[in-house]
Design a protein around this motif. Structure first.
Motif, PDB file in Angstrom:
ATOM      1  N   LEU A 597       0.829  -1.201   0.000  1.00 25.15           N
ATOM      2  CA  LEU A 597       0.000   0.000   0.000  1.00 25.15           C
ATOM      3  C   LEU A 597       0.866   1.254   0.000  1.00 25.15           C
ATOM      4  O   LEU A 597       0.634   2.202  -0.765  1.00 25.15           O
ATOM      5  CB  LEU A 597      -0.890  -0.031   1.246  1.00 25.15           C
ATOM      6  N   LEU A 598       1.884   1.258   0.849  1.00 25.87           N
ATOM      7  CA  LEU A 598       2.763   2.421   0.934  1.00 25.87           C
ATOM      8  C   LEU A 598       3.578   2.618  -0.340  1.00 25.87           C
ATOM      9  O   LEU A 598       4.000   3.729  -0.656  1.00 25.87           O
ATOM     10  CB  LEU A 598       3.694   2.277   2.139  1.00 25.87           C
ATOM     11  N   ALA A 605      -1.648  -5.164  -2.541  1.00 22.28           N
ATOM     12  CA  ALA A 605      -2.165  -4.785  -1.227  1.00 22.28           C
ATOM     13  C   ALA A 605      -3.565  -5.347  -1.020  1.00 22.28           C
ATOM     14  O   ALA A 605      -3.888  -5.876   0.051  1.00 22.28           O
ATOM     15  CB  ALA A 605      -2.183  -3.260  -1.088  1.00 22.28           C
ATOM     16  N   ALA A 606      -4.408  -5.246  -2.050  1.00 19.76           N
ATOM     17  CA  ALA A 606      -5.776  -5.749  -1.930  1.00 19.76           C
ATOM     18  C   ALA A 606      -5.803  -7.260  -1.784  1.00 19.76           C
ATOM     19  O   ALA A 606      -6.564  -7.806  -0.965  1.00 19.76           O
ATOM     20  CB  ALA A 606      -6.588  -5.316  -3.149  1.00 19.76           C
ATOM     21  N   ALA A 607      -4.977  -7.956  -2.572  1.00 18.34           N
ATOM     22  CA  ALA A 607      -4.970  -9.419  -2.518  1.00 18.34           C
ATOM     23  C   ALA A 607      -4.505  -9.914  -1.157  1.00 18.34           C
ATOM     24  O   ALA A 607      -5.098 -10.841  -0.579  1.00 18.34           O
ATOM     25  CB  ALA A 607      -4.083  -9.990  -3.621  1.00 18.34           C
ATOM     26  N   GLY A 632      -7.726  -3.311   3.070  1.00 17.62           N
ATOM     27  CA  GLY A 632      -8.436  -3.503   1.806  1.00 17.62           C
ATOM     28  C   GLY A 632      -9.162  -2.239   1.371  1.00 17.62           C
ATOM     29  O   GLY A 632      -9.257  -1.945   0.175  1.00 17.62           O
ATOM     30  N   ALA A 633      -9.672  -1.490   2.354  1.00 18.69           N
ATOM     31  CA  ALA A 633     -10.329  -0.217   2.030  1.00 18.69           C
ATOM     32  C   ALA A 633      -9.344   0.756   1.409  1.00 18.69           C
ATOM     33  O   ALA A 633      -9.652   1.441   0.422  1.00 18.69           O
ATOM     34  CB  ALA A 633     -10.943   0.379   3.295  1.00 18.69           C
ATOM     35  N   ALA A 634      -8.153   0.832   1.977  1.00 23.19           N
ATOM     36  CA  ALA A 634      -7.134   1.733   1.425  1.00 23.19           C
ATOM     37  C   ALA A 634      -6.750   1.314   0.011  1.00 23.19           C
ATOM     38  O   ALA A 634      -6.573   2.159  -0.875  1.00 23.19           O
ATOM     39  CB  ALA A 634      -5.909   1.746   2.336  1.00 23.19           C
ATOM     40  N   ALA A 635      -6.616  -0.003  -0.221  1.00 19.34           N
ATOM     41  CA  ALA A 635      -6.268  -0.486  -1.557  1.00 19.34           C
ATOM     42  C   ALA A 635      -7.378  -0.168  -2.548  1.00 19.34           C
ATOM     43  O   ALA A 635      -7.116   0.223  -3.695  1.00 19.34           O
ATOM     44  CB  ALA A 635      -6.006  -1.996  -1.509  1.00 19.34           C
ATOM     45  N   ALA A 636      -8.637  -0.332  -2.127  1.00 22.18           N
ATOM     46  CA  ALA A 636      -9.765   0.012  -3.004  1.00 22.18           C
ATOM     47  C   ALA A 636      -9.760   1.507  -3.313  1.00 22.18           C
ATOM     48  O   ALA A 636     -10.075   1.923  -4.436  1.00 22.18           O
ATOM     49  CB  ALA A 636     -11.083  -0.399  -2.351  1.00 22.18           C
ATOM     50  N   GLY A 637      -9.403   2.312  -2.311  1.00 23.36           N
ATOM     51  CA  GLY A 637      -9.312   3.749  -2.553  1.00 23.36           C
ATOM     52  C   GLY A 637      -8.248   4.090  -3.576  1.00 23.36           C
ATOM     53  O   GLY A 637      -8.434   4.956  -4.421  1.00 23.36           O
ATOM     54  N   LEU A 638      -7.108   3.396  -3.508  1.00 24.84           N
ATOM     55  CA  LEU A 638      -6.056   3.613  -4.497  1.00 24.84           C
ATOM     56  C   LEU A 638      -6.545   3.304  -5.901  1.00 24.84           C
ATOM     57  O   LEU A 638      -6.178   3.979  -6.867  1.00 24.84           O
ATOM     58  CB  LEU A 638      -4.851   2.729  -4.181  1.00 24.84           C
ATOM     59  N   ARG A 639      -7.350   2.268  -6.021  1.00 23.83           N
ATOM     60  CA  ARG A 639      -7.833   1.850  -7.341  1.00 23.83           C
ATOM     61  C   ARG A 639      -9.027   2.672  -7.811  1.00 23.83           C
ATOM     62  O   ARG A 639      -9.500   2.503  -8.933  1.00 23.83           O
ATOM     63  CB  ARG A 639      -8.223   0.371  -7.303  1.00 23.83           C
TER      64      ARG A 639
END
Length: 907
Positions: A597-598, A605-607, A632-639
């Motif tokens: 994520l970083l 990160a999501a997986a 997972g929320a942060a990864a979804a936000g990135l996407r």
């Protein structure tokens, strides 16, 4: 059929529906719960009949309320009839041959899942297990694991457990459960009339009232309708106690040899031969099968089968026999069982300890020595009882306290807060060695004070340092734990850190030992970070096991080299998948998700977050579920999937925020900040991320902020918060100079580039882009910012070159919001840019992405299933949904469609 079970039509209908669906290939699990005698076993019997009638292969097992349980006794019952097929799996063959096998429970679980689903390819499989509350730990792990993974297979798991038992079974989490209520008056009357057709009205009314709608009570009380009333009103005596008294009275009427054989059977878990041999030793003359047949005739035990253990007709009967036996008879039975189990040291140690009527150091030592391997192989509950009994048999106060401490640690591992609290009151810290007192302090903080438990006295640290010279291995257990807790507490100025770092310096282990590197990085990430990385980069990690790789991977992450951390932790994850160490795997997946994520790797990160969330319930780590969700929320936000990000964050926050822990606030703010940044809300993103960097703000972490400069700089520039960004850069520049912290250095170079004036911009961007620390996403962020700067300065051809490169990288990484930013800048430069095509890759769920990437590398469904702890058929079901999303029809097309994504999951 329903007439045989009055009042249970609804429950029978659900069981039959589950079995029909399972036979049709839509498997699942269902648990029945309720008090003793409520009819769980009878319903399981009907399920067995229905499964056999449907042509399924039925495998059954039952927990036993023995004082000592073998490591895999219930699983052995289940797999015994398919031993020939189980022999294909070495780990299961070993288990069936030696119930004391030290195999990791989750490795056993994975093999059992594969065996069960393989058997189901020939005929549907129905697993029926009774008395799950008495199941041994490994069987509990295995059944819970299998029950969550059979939705795509013709496999059904049906189990039953008592919900009035002291410990709530962890296997019940996330598995559909039916709570069996008492029978209604009409159904209860039908059962009573069937068992006592000639009972008069007064007797029938009394039994109906006393039984409380409990079928077992109706049947058993009907057998003695003329019993004299108790001096205590029936309603004042718990029903289980009244039934226990009834069973004890029935056993008391049997001949002495029969009663003695029943006590042996109640205290042990062996077969018919063992029971008869031990009973003969107790009686002083031969006891044969006919003696036990009298107990079967009295409906105390099931009909005898030489191939099976002696089984009581109901767990309450076993309890009644054990509890009411004369103390001397119990000790004699344990001594006889100890003699017969000389080749099984753990069982022998337990029976010898149970037979002792006074303290005995030799017996206590043997029992303590036997408890450690039981704990190591996952039988924590058994080990806990062993440590406690060893303490009871100990005379020397210091040894007794050490054994109580071992029992406390075992209880903590089990998550039994009530028992932990009880043992805290019994333990005298002054009689423990310094490392144990340090660990006790940590556990007290976690269990009794609700904090991180870092409030240890300096004197304990000093004594721990002295203990290092003689027992540093024990000291390291406490040091590693406290170092991690200190790091996440967020206070790097705590003087205890310096004291603990001094202890680490005295450890007689090499400078590149993973335990030293981990402790140093956690305790002094700024002061020691550069030294840790220098040693890490020079060490040969090829021989390290998963724990060592985990430690150096964390050390690299905390020291700021996220790319190195990803590589090391990926190797640890692969090793842990093979070994079946699921608990540590969940921790590693969470750590890997954060590092990815970083670095801006949203897919990885999501997986990792998704897998950690799915595996956490199997490992008894409930807090790992919301932690995985927030990552997972942060990864979804990135996407750019803001809806998914908000949903996951909201669900996780409901659990995490009441804990009010620093690391929880960090993750929540990180997820909210990244999501806001991807959702074109830079002001909100800046506020969330700035809180982590602001002393005194909730969620402030003096070290974690060093990872966030790039995200924060982007939010600040887009929100127009330039002066505040400049102030932060001035504050952190000396830290970067002192530590050489790679993530901070890269972040400050990004900030310097985006804040440079026109004369210095080119040099600042070139310097930032040439740095080794810049990853793919970081490079794209720099190219986007550089392209924007060049466009503002009217250097359009150069601007388009940078923006195209950024757009391509964002598209490849699936970073939708940033890809759109790059496209907008290209359009503003005068270039016609096609709208992004809805890539099938980004329509995949994190789990589908992981499975598709592995399939693209050539792994078979079976290979992928073993790697991800899923059944091959489940993998096939996922791929069946993946192909249409990607617009392909075969596995051979996967690698071409997924492209660089495959490499992210092959590390």
């Amino acid at each position: 059929m329903t007439d045989l079970l009055p009042g249970r039509d609804e429950e029978l209908a659900r069981l039959h529906a589950l079995i029909r669906n399972g036979v049709a290939g839509r498997g699942g699990a269902l648990l029945l719960r309720g008090p003793a005698g409520i009819g769980k076993t009878a319903l399981l019997g009907r399920a067995v009949e229905a499964a056999l009638a449907a042509g399924a292969r039925v495998l059954t097992g039952s927990g036993a309320q023995a004082e000592y349980a073998l490591g895999h006794s219930m699983l052995g019952q289940l797999l015994g009839p398919v031993a020939a097929e189980a022999a294909r799996f070495a780990i299961l063959e070993d288990l069936l041959r030696d119930a004391g096998s030290a195999a990791a429970p989750y490795a056993v679980a994975r093999a059992t899942l594969e065996l069960t689903t393989t058997l189901a390819e020939q005929a549907p499989v129905v697993l029926v297990v009774d008395d799950l509350h008495h199941a041994d730990p490994t069987s509990t792990v295995v059944l819970s694991f299998v029950g969550r993974r059979i939705a795509s297979d013709p496999v059904v798991l049906i189990g039953a457990y008592r919900d009035d038992s002291e410990s709530h079974p962890a296997f019940a989490a996330d598995i559909p459960t039916i709570a069996l209520p008492p029978l209604d008056p009409s159904a209860a009357d039908r059962i009573l009339r069937a068992h006592a057709p000639h009972l008069n009205a007064a007797g029938r009314h009394r039994i109906l009232r006393e039984s409380g709608g409990n079928p077992l009570a109706l049947a058993e009380l009907a057998r003695t309708p003329d019993r004299s009333p108790s001096s205590t009103a029936p309603d004042e005596v718990p029903l289980t106690e009244r039934l226990t008294q009834t069973f004890a009275a029935r056993a008391a009427a049997l001949p002495t040899p029969t009663r003695q054989a029943l006590v042996v059977a109640a205290l042990g878990d062996g077969g018919l031969d063992e029971v008869l041999t031990a009973a003969s030793a107790v009686a002083g003359h031969p006891v044969d099968q006919s003696d036990l047949e009298a107990a079967a005739a009295a409906r105390i035990i099931e009909p005898l089968d030489a191939r099976q253990p002696v089984r009581f007709r109901h767990p309450l009967i076993r309890s009644a026999i054990s509890q009411t036996a004369d103390a001397q008879v119990r000790r004699s039975c344990h001594r006889a069982l100890a003699t017969l189990t000389a080749d099984r040291p753990e069982r022998r140690a337990w029976h010898r300890a149970a037979a002792a009527d006074e303290p005995d150091e030799r017996i206590a030592t043997d029992l303590e020595n036997a408890a450690h391997p039981m704990r190591d192989r996952g039988s924590g509950a058994v080990a806990h009882r062993m440590f406690l009994r060893a303490a009871e048999l100990t005379v020397a106060p210091d040894r007794r306290q050490r054994r109580l401490m071992a029992a406390l640690v075992a209880a903590a591992d089990l998550g039994d807060a009530q028992e932990v609290g009880r043992l805290f009151r019994l333990i005298e810290p002054s009689r423990l060695d310094a490392p144990s007192r340090l660990l006790l302090t940590l556990l007290r903080g976690s269990y009794l004070e609700g904090g991180w438990g870092t409030e240890a006295e300096v004197s304990i640290m000093t004594e721990t340092a002295a203990a290092v010279a003689t027992d540093y291995e024990q000291a390291l257990v406490s040091i590693g734990e406290v170092a991690t807790r200190f790091y996440w507490s967020g206070d790097l100025s705590d003087p205890l850190r310096a004291a603990l770092a001094d202890i680490v310096d005295r450890l007689p282990i090499p400078a590149d030992d993973p335990r030293r590197l981990h402790a140093e990085a956690m305790l002094k990430p700024v002061e020691r970070g550069a030294s840790v990385l220098r040693r890490l980069r020079g060490v040969d990690t090829s021989a390290l096991g998963p724990v060592g790789l985990y430690q150096v991977g964390l050390a690299a992450q905390v020291a700021g080299d996220l790319s190195l951390s990803l590589r090391l932790q990926a190797r640890a994850i692969a090793a842990l998948r093979d070994s079946g160490q699921l608990t540590l795997l969940v921790h590693l997946l969470t750590s890997q998700s954060l590092a990815a994520l970083l670095l801006g790797d949203a897919r990885l990160a999501a997986a990792c977050a998704d897998e950690a969330t799915r595996l956490a319930p199997d490992t008894g780590q409930p807090l790992s579920v919301p932690v995985g969700q927030i990552l997972g929320a942060a990864a979804a936000g990135l996407r750019g999937d803001v809806a998914a990000a908000e949903t996951l964050a909201a669900e996780a926050e409901q659990i995490l925020m009441p804990l009010d822990a620093v690391e929880v606030l960090i993750l929540v703010r990180l997820a909210r900040g990244i999501t806001a940044l991807g959702g074109k809300r830079p002001e909100e993103a800046y506020e969330q991320l700035r809180a982590i960097c602001t002393a005194g703000a909730p969620g402030f972490h003096v070290h974690f902020r060093l990872f966030l400069v790039e995200y924060l700089a982007e939010a600040a520039v887009r929100a127009g918060r330039h002066e505040e960004l400049d102030a932060l850069v001035r504050e952190l520049a000396p830290v970067a100079e002192q530590s050489g912290f790679p993530a901070l250095v890269a972040g400050l170079r990004y900030a310097a580039a985006v804040r440079a004036d026109d004369e210095r911009a080119d040099e600042a961007f070139h310097q930032a882009l040439s740095a080794d620390e810049v990853g793919a996403a970081g490079r794209a962020h720099l190219q986007l910012a550089y392209g924007r700067s060049l466009r503002r300065r009217r250097r359009l051809p150069e601007s388009r070159q940078q923006l195209r490169a950024a757009m391509r990288t964002y598209d490849a990484l699936g970073l939708g919001p940033w890809s759109e930013l790059a496209r907008a800048q290209l359009r503003a430069s005068g270039e016609r840019v096609a709208a992004p095509q809805a890539g099938g890759v980004d329509r995949l769920t994190p789990q589908e992405m992981q499975i598709a990437a592995l399939a693209a590398q050539g792994f078979t469904n079976r290979d992928i299933g073993q790697r991800l702890y899923l059944s091959p058929r489940t993998i096939g079901s996922h791929l069946y949904r993946v192909f249409p999303k990607l617009g392909i029809t075969s596995r051979t097309e996967l690698a071409q469609v997924l492209g660089a994504t495959v490499a992210e999951f092959s590390r």
